[in-house]
Design an enzyme around this catalytic site. Sequence first.
Site, PDB file in Angstrom:
ATOM      1  N   GLU A  31       0.955  -0.852  -0.144  1.00 48.98           N
ATOM      2  CA  GLU A  31      -0.306   0.191   0.268  1.00 48.98           C
ATOM      3  C   GLU A  31       0.470   1.374   0.061  1.00 48.98           C
ATOM      4  O   GLU A  31       0.934   2.205  -0.944  1.00 48.98           O
ATOM      5  CB  GLU A  31      -1.205  -0.062   1.301  1.00 48.98           C
ATOM      6  CG  GLU A  31      -2.089   1.233   1.675  1.00 48.98           C
ATOM      7  CD  GLU A  31      -3.334   0.558   2.353  1.00 48.98           C
ATOM      8  OE1 GLU A  31      -4.025  -0.823   1.973  1.00 48.98           O
ATOM      9  OE2 GLU A  31      -2.993   0.832   3.311  1.00 48.98           O
ATOM     10  N   GLU A  41       1.844   1.486  -3.197  1.00 45.90           N
ATOM     11  CA  GLU A  41       1.412   1.953  -4.614  1.00 45.90           C
ATOM     12  C   GLU A  41       0.677   3.188  -3.841  1.00 45.90           C
ATOM     13  O   GLU A  41       0.774   4.098  -4.992  1.00 45.90           O
ATOM     14  CB  GLU A  41      -0.275   1.376  -4.363  1.00 45.90           C
ATOM     15  CG  GLU A  41      -1.758   1.773  -4.615  1.00 45.90           C
ATOM     16  CD  GLU A  41      -2.550   1.473  -4.465  1.00 45.90           C
ATOM     17  OE1 GLU A  41      -2.649  -0.004  -3.383  1.00 45.90           O
ATOM     18  OE2 GLU A  41      -3.863   1.405  -4.691  1.00 45.90           O
ATOM     19  N   CYS A  51      -8.295  -1.928   4.238  1.00 39.36           N
ATOM     20  CA  CYS A  51      -7.919  -2.959   5.438  1.00 39.36           C
ATOM     21  C   CYS A  51      -9.283  -3.657   6.039  1.00 39.36           C
ATOM     22  O   CYS A  51      -9.346  -4.337   6.159  1.00 39.36           O
ATOM     23  CB  CYS A  51      -7.229  -3.191   6.451  1.00 39.36           C
ATOM     24  SG  CYS A  51      -6.048  -2.015   5.722  1.00 39.36           S
ATOM     25  N   SER A  67      -7.604   1.504  -2.004  1.00 42.06           N
ATOM     26  CA  SER A  67      -6.281   0.581  -2.110  1.00 42.06           C
ATOM     27  C   SER A  67      -6.493  -0.562  -2.969  1.00 42.06           C
ATOM     28  O   SER A  67      -6.711  -1.282  -2.343  1.00 42.06           O
ATOM     29  CB  SER A  67      -5.075   0.782  -0.807  1.00 42.06           C
ATOM     30  OG  SER A  67      -4.366   0.109  -1.362  1.00 42.06           O
ATOM     31  N   LYS A 118     -15.286  -9.183   8.750  1.00 42.88           N
ATOM     32  CA  LYS A 118     -13.922 -10.637   8.304  1.00 42.88           C
ATOM     33  C   LYS A 118     -14.551 -11.905   7.196  1.00 42.88           C
ATOM     34  O   LYS A 118     -13.918 -12.555   6.462  1.00 42.88           O
ATOM     35  CB  LYS A 118     -13.100 -10.586   8.798  1.00 42.88           C
ATOM     36  CG  LYS A 118     -11.592  -9.737   8.684  1.00 42.88           C
ATOM     37  CD  LYS A 118     -11.196  -9.059   8.301  1.00 42.88           C
ATOM     38  CE  LYS A 118      -9.837  -7.355   8.251  1.00 42.88           C
ATOM     39  NZ  LYS A 118      -9.404  -7.429   7.051  1.00 42.88           N
ATOM     40  N   GLU A 161     -15.444 -11.435   4.236  1.00 42.05           N
ATOM     41  CA  GLU A 161     -14.388 -10.680   3.035  1.00 42.05           C
ATOM     42  C   GLU A 161     -13.778 -12.671   2.519  1.00 42.05           C
ATOM     43  O   GLU A 161     -13.036 -12.311   1.869  1.00 42.05           O
ATOM     44  CB  GLU A 161     -13.167  -9.858   3.970  1.00 42.05           C
ATOM     45  CG  GLU A 161     -12.951  -9.746   3.100  1.00 42.05           C
ATOM     46  CD  GLU A 161     -11.013  -9.215   3.728  1.00 42.05           C
ATOM     47  OE1 GLU A 161     -10.858  -7.950   4.061  1.00 42.05           O
ATOM     48  OE2 GLU A 161      -9.967  -9.986   3.905  1.00 42.05           O
ATOM     49  N   GLU A 167     -13.528 -13.419  -5.170  1.00 41.32           N
ATOM     50  CA  GLU A 167     -11.748 -12.499  -6.255  1.00 41.32           C
ATOM     51  C   GLU A 167     -10.574 -12.931  -5.085  1.00 41.32           C
ATOM     52  O   GLU A 167      -9.917 -13.116  -4.788  1.00 41.32           O
ATOM     53  CB  GLU A 167     -11.983 -11.612  -6.369  1.00 41.32           C
ATOM     54  CG  GLU A 167     -12.053 -10.662  -5.271  1.00 41.32           C
ATOM     55  CD  GLU A 167     -13.667  -9.981  -4.776  1.00 41.32           C
ATOM     56  OE1 GLU A 167     -14.756 -10.708  -4.767  1.00 41.32           O
ATOM     57  OE2 GLU A 167     -13.685  -8.960  -3.656  1.00 41.32           O
ATOM     58  N   CYS A 193     -10.226  -1.466  14.755  1.00 41.65           N
ATOM     59  CA  CYS A 193     -10.290  -2.374  15.431  1.00 41.65           C
ATOM     60  C   CYS A 193     -10.520  -3.625  16.705  1.00 41.65           C
ATOM     61  O   CYS A 193     -11.469  -4.038  16.929  1.00 41.65           O
ATOM     62  CB  CYS A 193      -9.310  -3.416  14.553  1.00 41.65           C
ATOM     63  SG  CYS A 193      -8.964  -3.700  12.865  1.00 41.65           S
TER      64      CYS A 193
END
Lengths: 575, 161
Positions: free
Chosen positions: A281, A284, A301, A321, A360, A363, A368, A505
């Site tokens: 990141e 990037e 994230c 990102s 999560k 996720e 993908e 978190c």
Amino acid sequence: MDKVTLTINGISVTTDKNSSVLTAARQAGIYIPTLCYHPDLHAEGACRLCLVEASGARTLVASCVYPVSEGLVVKTNTTRVRSARKLVVELLLANHPKDCLSCQKSMDCELQKIAADLGVRKIRFIGGEMKAHTIDDTNPSLVRDQEKCILCGRCISVCSDVQGMDVYSFAGRGFHTMVSTAFEQGLEKISCSYCGQCANVCPTGAIVEKDDTAKVWAALSDSTKHVVVQTAPSVRVALGEELGLPPGSVVTGKMVAALRQLGFAKVFDTDFSADLTIMEEGHEFIKRLTNNGVLPMITSCSPGWVNMLEQRYPDLLPHLSTAKSPQAMFGAVVKTYYAQKAGIAPKDIVSVSVMPCTAKKAEAVRPELCDSGFQDVDIVITTRELGRMIREAGIDFEKLEEEQYDSPLGEGTGAAVIFGTTGGVMEAALRTVVEVVTKKQLPKIEFEEVRGLESVREATISVGDLKVKIAVVHTLKAARAMMDKVRAGMADYHFIEVMACPGGCIGGGGQPVPVNWDIRKKRREALLECDESSILRKSHENPEIITIYKEFLGEPLGEKAHELLHTHYTPQNRK
Amino acid sequence: MENKCCCGGENKEKAKIDEILVKYEGTKGFLIPVLQEVQHLYNYLPKEALEYVAQETKTPISAVYGVVTFYSQFHLNPRGRNIIRVCQGTACHVRGGKLILEEVEKELGVKAGHTTEDLRFTVETVACIGACGLAPVMQINEDTHGRLTPEKISLILAKYN
């Protein structure tokens, strides 16, 4: 601030004139039971458990919404008050399932505790009509059982006032009142981020995380499988609460030991892949900054945040990102790099992660995220579920000797561990970005400008000759306000960190309950301590990170890194 | 959120709702009168229409659903051309109101709160219409039918199309 003095149970209490009687009583150390009241949310006055006698009032009053006044005399422990509270609990229980012993929320249920505290032994109203609803469990993250709902309204309040998502509302009327989504649809049909804040504040078992512990037990007992686990940064400062330790306890070593006792072949650290995230990141960001890329770049994230953006701001997806989240990066390298290194077929690896987060779970099943050729992360459990597994296994957590993470995916820096609190990803990224760009050591690695708990913080940071304008945002409500600014072209930032949950978190939807700002602050301080006590505090100095680039990935943003560590986003057409 | 046209894809329908929305633009407490007028358009509140109202007024759709389900005046399902209200108030109850309701339900093949498939009738119950002297009674649209017996029901229903 103006003060007033009142008397509660004969004790004189001086308090802010805008306080409620409940707040004043808690200040004075007098406990008044509550169910709908939550310190993070506005007082609703719905549950009627906090009834007290107040001078001048004809009836009992709800102390959570009753204002203090000079000379007010309050009694919280009279026969009249106690019998009224008991009646309220009896009425709630009359229309509540009686399967407490096998309820997922057992021992963490506020209704159960209050019934016990108040000595409710007999429910006089049993046998009447009970509400009947179907369970909503067709999404990967949360389970809603409206039969256990006591209509306190906390989930509605947290979802609207804190998260700005407005998923829930009261629907129907009288006996048929329920907390409902639009048209009573399942959460997967509507624009829900799966952040799980509703589960965190639900006083009963009406909204809970989807329990995936059975899948983990099954994998652990399958001798043909090599079961590895990763633990997110914020789990180490919260898990203790599940196991009887005070908030803010750092239990990293004991947690690693417990996971080994549960039977995991390797215990790895998401901190490793958080450092990896910073490498990708960070590079990037430098690339976008120097090559006219889409700015502001926004962190990716937090899966609740990503869901919200895909659902409500699909036009802004190019700002995210492309670097995968630490969980997802870990999943991709465990079934490739680690599999190769350890000589284990990726199909025989079961990759489990312990996360502070209900989103999560969703996720991990994104189609993908299968770049290893398999689903990269197989099973996600929350901090709460790990706590339950440790209890179920009969592990005496407090007596465990501290142990170290396994290699090669077990080393994490201080930069990685602060991913678990708001501002942490930004600070970690800055530590690396500034040093990569300037090729000089930072004299001071703490970026105090981005620390704090305000929902939006901004700063301008010098990166070599460049002035980089950054913002740090937490809660989805603040994120939405920020995205409205970005959409309107009113946000001239270069880099924005967004975390879906309050505090990041540490306040995640899978963390131990109860939670409030006092507890979140303790978890946060514990994380900052973990960073300060680390020898390595910059992601690019992590020796395992240096090795994985040398042995396997090549360069940050290189071909292999692109294939395994970056992803794409898709608009979610959910209303 | 995708800006796909709702209301069966017809811009005409959107324009009709827009007309209503314009009238109440900027008014506090607009939601209930807007919903009343939209219901007047369709005889009920189609899901797509509610989603359009929510989107245009920036009201959470969950909140719109909350309001619609709270008030008995709002209907989420198509309503019949004729609305039958069978009284179940105290006087009608002691004079056999329940048998009347059962007969209506049997005759039409739907339970109270529901609408016949051909949209001819919607059957509802009511808790007194102030005609206790005629108990047991039912209302069909604006007509009141009193001193009912189960035998009279099919003849009465036949008068309404």
